[in-house]
Scaffold this motif. Structure first.
Motif, PDB file in Angstrom:
ATOM      1  N   TYR A 155       0.835  -1.203   0.000  1.00 54.44           N
ATOM      2  CA  TYR A 155       0.000   0.000   0.000  1.00 54.44           C
ATOM      3  C   TYR A 155       0.869   1.251   0.000  1.00 54.44           C
ATOM      4  O   TYR A 155       0.600   2.204  -0.734  1.00 54.44           O
ATOM      5  CB  TYR A 155      -0.929   0.003   1.209  1.00 54.44           C
ATOM      6  N   LEU A 156       1.944   1.255   0.787  1.00 57.44           N
ATOM      7  CA  LEU A 156       2.826   2.427   0.837  1.00 57.44           C
ATOM      8  C   LEU A 156       3.493   2.694  -0.510  1.00 57.44           C
ATOM      9  O   LEU A 156       3.779   3.845  -0.848  1.00 57.44           O
ATOM     10  CB  LEU A 156       3.904   2.223   1.898  1.00 57.44           C
ATOM     11  N   SER A 157       3.717   1.651  -1.274  1.00 57.63           N
ATOM     12  CA  SER A 157       4.403   1.835  -2.557  1.00 57.63           C
ATOM     13  C   SER A 157       3.540   2.581  -3.562  1.00 57.63           C
ATOM     14  O   SER A 157       4.061   3.119  -4.554  1.00 57.63           O
ATOM     15  CB  SER A 157       4.807   0.474  -3.136  1.00 57.63           C
ATOM     16  N   SER A 158       2.236   2.621  -3.322  1.00 61.33           N
ATOM     17  CA  SER A 158       1.332   3.255  -4.290  1.00 61.33           C
ATOM     18  C   SER A 158       0.928   4.668  -3.891  1.00 61.33           C
ATOM     19  O   SER A 158       0.297   5.363  -4.684  1.00 61.33           O
ATOM     20  CB  SER A 158       0.072   2.400  -4.451  1.00 61.33           C
ATOM     21  N   ARG A 159       1.262   5.101  -2.663  1.00 61.36           N
ATOM     22  CA  ARG A 159       0.805   6.404  -2.176  1.00 61.36           C
ATOM     23  C   ARG A 159       1.891   7.038  -1.318  1.00 61.36           C
ATOM     24  O   ARG A 159       2.773   6.357  -0.793  1.00 61.36           O
ATOM     25  CB  ARG A 159      -0.467   6.256  -1.337  1.00 61.36           C
ATOM     26  N   SER A 160       1.749   8.343  -1.137  1.00 61.19           N
ATOM     27  CA  SER A 160       2.662   9.063  -0.245  1.00 61.19           C
ATOM     28  C   SER A 160       1.965  10.322   0.243  1.00 61.19           C
ATOM     29  O   SER A 160       0.970  10.773  -0.332  1.00 61.19           O
ATOM     30  CB  SER A 160       3.969   9.421  -0.965  1.00 61.19           C
ATOM     31  N   GLY A 161       2.498  10.892   1.328  1.00 57.15           N
ATOM     32  CA  GLY A 161       1.999  12.166   1.829  1.00 57.15           C
ATOM     33  C   GLY A 161       0.508  12.149   2.083  1.00 57.15           C
ATOM     34  O   GLY A 161      -0.039  11.217   2.675  1.00 57.15           O
ATOM     35  N   ALA A 162      -0.178  13.185   1.609  1.00 53.51           N
ATOM     36  CA  ALA A 162      -1.610  13.337   1.845  1.00 53.51           C
ATOM     37  C   ALA A 162      -2.431  12.255   1.171  1.00 53.51           C
ATOM     38  O   ALA A 162      -3.607  12.072   1.503  1.00 53.51           O
ATOM     39  CB  ALA A 162      -2.078  14.714   1.381  1.00 53.51           C
ATOM     40  N   GLU A 163      -1.841  11.522   0.222  1.00 50.33           N
ATOM     41  CA  GLU A 163      -2.566  10.402  -0.375  1.00 50.33           C
ATOM     42  C   GLU A 163      -2.758   9.268   0.631  1.00 50.33           C
ATOM     43  O   GLU A 163      -3.650   8.442   0.463  1.00 50.33           O
ATOM     44  CB  GLU A 163      -1.799   9.870  -1.585  1.00 50.33           C
ATOM     45  N   LEU A 164      -1.927   9.241   1.669  1.00 49.88           N
ATOM     46  CA  LEU A 164      -2.064   8.232   2.714  1.00 49.88           C
ATOM     47  C   LEU A 164      -3.093   8.629   3.749  1.00 49.88           C
ATOM     48  O   LEU A 164      -3.847   7.798   4.239  1.00 49.88           O
ATOM     49  CB  LEU A 164      -0.720   8.006   3.403  1.00 49.88           C
TER      50      LEU A 164
END
Length: 880
Positions: free
Chosen positions: A161-170
């Motif tokens: 899951y972390l590989s697909s999003r970062s920052g405010a997307e999380l």
């Protein structure tokens, strides 16, 4: 010559018109900015919401996994293999709760200052000293390959899951955090991040560290120049023994069961004991600081309700309408947003040896598996065991060594670096003895005991003279079962796959920390109970007061053998109740504790089970009703005590008359309950006002016993308090009643018919991070409430509050469940907030109003029922 006509000069708008135009432009600009801000905020918020339908392709999966979510957003995960199942659980937890998971791992590793700056450095130092993360790493290293594989698969799912999003997307929190700490990026998840949370829960449920500290400080103050006998007498009055003549024990008669063969497990896991404007507002956040790091650590991990709370009970089919068992559980913890619990079902598409899971219940986000719940054959629940698993030792230090049996032994020293967001790193030196880490110097109370230990040790009456020269100093160390690597991280999976009582007990044998009461029911009609946990056997002392660390005679000598721990199986009573009350009577072979909860909740639950069962066979609704019972035991005594008390003033007399008609139930609509609780608060404060004796702060059950005994003895000298000019019980009660009226009238008006307990006792749900930031607009993004609630301190519906501070609810039944072994689909569940940790998501607080009203929701378990209840279905498929 032609003269051109002259155009008349345009008339100048009036001042009012010009102001109107300016005002319009300003308003228009504000509207445009507001609309743009609303779109930005909405976009920022919603971009982190998880995808819950369609198909996602992920590296790391071997086959497709199905994630079905019901109307409450609660997922059922079905996979072909255990590895894919826990991979998907990690992915789904991260979808809904990753910021919570990330924050928790910073707490457990003592790295909160990395997120929020210098205000958290003191708490980080305390948690680093305890060393939760290092113990978790040792536990992961000691796991069998299968269990470690589950944790690794879970971590792979989180990282997918972390590989697909970062920052405010999380999560929205990362957008806010980025304004203050723009360089922060989450690290990949590791198995030790999961296991360390079990240490946090063990700290939350450790029971008596504060009691032991409070007693030591009080004993020192009273014994310094006073009569030791008077000190012992007062301590005995303020810390009364368990009322065995009034309230029940969990196992009145230990059952005879077949011994378990746990040799292999023990060999694998048992380790020896130790020898712009907005920008400016955000960057100036003052994170909430508590009175000491012990309290701060409790705030960060959620803190225990009622000091040591929880209810669970199980009734056999002999007492039920269906002829099958019913099991109820409601653990009491600090109120948190999102809830500490995450509800989920984990199912293997074909249940067998390679994939043995078909289980549902409550998990912790960040931890694979199910902590409390049921599988297709067995249900189980927890309450805190309240046995004493922590001891404080006063150490005698000289230089880099400490005294031990007449000789100096080198201190163990390690150094760690605390990183601070926006500040300089802090170097921390951690010193340890054979008992554990030295914790004096980290909090004022611990330091005070170390600075003046002799009075505290004299109060115990058995301590030998301390060794050492005049250069020696005192320090305080902590011995705690959770600081030794253990096997609870493995026990979770053993519980989930248990098929009978033997399997359940084998899982309990691995469930060492935190020590919990485990109750049991199965589809064959059996009910049971097992004391698990790593419970110490002590030497000369009993851990009620700090021990002399320089004498090994006070050390722990081992742990109670599992086969000698209390167990109950199909007792003749037809039910088992655990509510942090005493487990056994005092004739049990081993010392367990002197700090049980006083048993008022347990007595009330047992009474209601017997009364209802005598009238008609019990149903699941009966158990749900019992969970919401608000009878206040001390309230009944107050009503009786106020019978002949005369008070001054029309208002106070009206209030006292209202009290005399009260049924002792803390209903949220009750005016009498509001007055009774304010009266109780004023009475307790007046009894202890301005005395050397501090107001007890570890929950109100002990105060029920202390004050209840006083109400039976009007001649007790504690009724006299010269410092507030009170001479005797009638005057103390009258003063308290009059002050209670004045206080409640100021809060809710002089019309007593408009008083109500629910608004006075309301709960405001606060995010554990930004919800306490001190910046109102940011807090408003994450906090919710207030919600009126009933119940109260040390009642079955245990919504705790703090005497002398506020009537607002602070600790809660964090979830409630009733499992019906006759029809698992008819089992019901609720928890404090909702499935989602995303502010403004539809499932952020969608369970709260039902929770406050005592409503529970059915939760489909069998495959057909799960299919029918599914609202969204997400397929997680292998990449490529």
């Amino acid at each position: 010559m032609t003269v051109s006509p002259v155009s008349p000069a345009p008339s100048r708008p009036s001042l009012g018109v010009r102001i109107g135009r300016i005002a319009f432009l300003v308003v228009a600009a504000i509207v445009v900015i507001a609309v743009a801000a609303a779109f930005f905020v909405t976009w920022t918020i919603q971009r982190s919401f998880p995808q819950t339908s369609g198909t996602l392709r992920l590296d790391g999966l071997a086959a497709e996994v199905t994630v079905q979510r019901d109307a409450s957003g609660i997922p059922t995960i079905t996979a072909d293999s255990s590895e894919d199942l826990f991979f998907a659980q990690g992915f789904v937890h991260a979808q809904d709760r990753f910021f919570e998971m990330d924050f928790r791992r910073h707490v457990t590793s003592g790295r909160v200052a990395e997120l929020f700056g210098a205000s958290q450095a003191g708490t980080d130092a305390f948690l680093r000293t305890l060393g939760w993360r290092k113990v978790a790493e040792a536990e992961v290293e000691a796991m069998d390959d299968t269990t470690r594989g589950y944790y690794e698969a879970y971590a792979d799912g989180v990282n997918a899951y972390l590989s697909s999003r970062s920052g405010a997307e999380l999560s929205l929190e990362y957008a806010v955090l980025g304004l203050q700490n723009p360089d922060y990026e989450p690290e990949p998840w590791e198995p030790a991040d999961s296991v360390a949370w079990l240490k946090a829960m063990a700290w939350d449920l450790r029971t008596n560290v504060e009691d032991e500290t409070e007693r030591a400080l009080l004993a020192g103050a009273l014994a310094d120049g006073g009569d030791p006998e008077d000190t012992h007498a007062l301590l005995a009055k303020l810390y009364p023994s368990y009322p065995f003549d009034r309230n029940p024990v969990i196992v009145p008669q230990i059952s005879t069961v077949e011994p378990l063969d746990t040799t292999a497990d023990a060999a694998a896991f048992t380790l020896p004991p130790k020898d712009g404007e907005v920008q400016q507002a955000v960057t100036t956040i003052e994170w909430q600081e508590t009175a000491n790091v012990i309290e701060a650590a409790g705030v960060l991990v959620g803190d225990a309700g009622e000091g040591i709370g929880s209810n669970s009970w199980v009734v056999s089919g002999e007492l039920t309408a269906s002829g099958m068992p019913l099991l109820a559980n409601d653990p009491h913890l600090g109120a948190s947003l999102p809830s500490v619990w995450y509800q989920v079902q984990l199912k293997c598409s074909t249940v067998g040896a390679d994939c043995p899971f078909d289980v549902g219940g409550f998990s912790f986000s960040g931890l694979p598996g199910i902590v409390i719940g049921h599988n297709q054959r067995v249900a189980w629940g927890f309450t805190n065991l309240t046995t004493d698993v922590t001891d404080l030792y006063v150490e005698r230090i000289e230089g880099d060594a400490y005294w031990r049996d007449g000789a100096l032994v080198p201190l163990e020293e390690t150094t760690e670096t605390i990183a601070v967001a926006g500040g300089d790193d802090i170097e921390l030196t951690i010193r340890s003895t054979v008992h554990g880490p030295i914790i004096s110097g980290l909090t004022d109370d611990f330091t005070a005991i170390a600075d003046a230990p002799d009075p505290a040790l004299r109060a115990e009456g058995t301590a030998p003279a301390p060794p050492g020269s005049d250069a020696a100093e005192y320090a305080l160390s902590l011995r705690w079962t959770a600081l030794d690597p253990g096997t609870t991280a493995t026990a979770i999976f053993a519980l989930s796959t248990a098929q009978d009582f033997d399997d359940f007990r084998a899982a309990a044998a691995l469930f060492d920390v935190p020590a919990q009461n485990l109750i049991y029911a199965d589809v064959d009609g059996n009910i049971g109970y097992q004391t698990p946990g790593r419970l110490p056997i002590r030497g000369a002392g009993d851990g009620w007061m700090p021990q002399p660390g320089w004498d090994s005679g006070y050390d722990w000598t081992g742990y109670i053998p599992f086969e000698e721990l209390p167990v109950a199986y199909n007792p003749a009573s037809g039910y088992i109740v655990t509510a942090n009350n005493a487990i056994v009577t005092d004739d049990y072979e081993y010392f367990l504790s002197r700090d049980w909860d006083q048993g008022y909740r347990a007595a009330r639950i047992a009474h209601l089970i017997e009364r209802r069962a005598a009238a008609a066979p019990l149903t699941a609704q009966d158990l749900r009703d019992i969970q919401m019972d608000g009878e206040m035991w001390i309230g009944k005594q107050l009503v009786s005590a106020m019978g002949d008390v005369e008070v001054d003033g029309t208002g106070p007399r009206t209030a006292v008359e209202l009290l005399r008609t009260w049924d002792a139930q803390n209903d949220k609509t009750s005016a009498a309950a509001a007055y009774a609780n304010v009266l109780w608060s004023r009475l307790v404060q007046n009894l202890f006002a301005e005395r050397a004796v501090p107001l007890p702060t570890d929950g109100q059950g002990r105060l029920f016993t202390v004050v209840g005994d006083l109400l039976e003895d009007p001649s007790d000298p504690l009724w006299r308090n010269d410092r507030i000019d009170v001479d005797g019980m009638p005057q103390m009660l009258a003063r308290s009643a009059e002050e209670a009226y004045d206080e409640l009238a100021a809060l809710q008006g002089t019309d007593t018919t408009r008083w109500n307990w629910g608004d006075l006792h309301a709960i405001t749900l606060r995010s554990g991070t930004f919800g306490s930031s001190g910046v109102a607009p940011i807090e408003a993004l994450f906090n919710r409430g207030p919600y009126p609630v009933g119940g109260g301190a040390s009642v079955v519906d245990a919504t705790g509050w703090t005497i002398g501070e506020s009537y607002a609810t602070t600790t809660v039944p964090s979830m409630r469940m009733v499992v019906d072994l006759d029809d698992l689909d008819a089992s019901t569940w609720i928890h404090l907030t909702g499935a989602s940790g995303h502010a403004y998501h539809e499932h952020y607080v969608d369970q709260t109003e039902d929770w406050a009203s005592g409503v529970q929701r059915p939760w489909a378990f069998t495959p057909g029922a799960v299919d029918r209840s599914a609202r969204d279905t997400l397929i997680l498929a292998p990449a490529g």
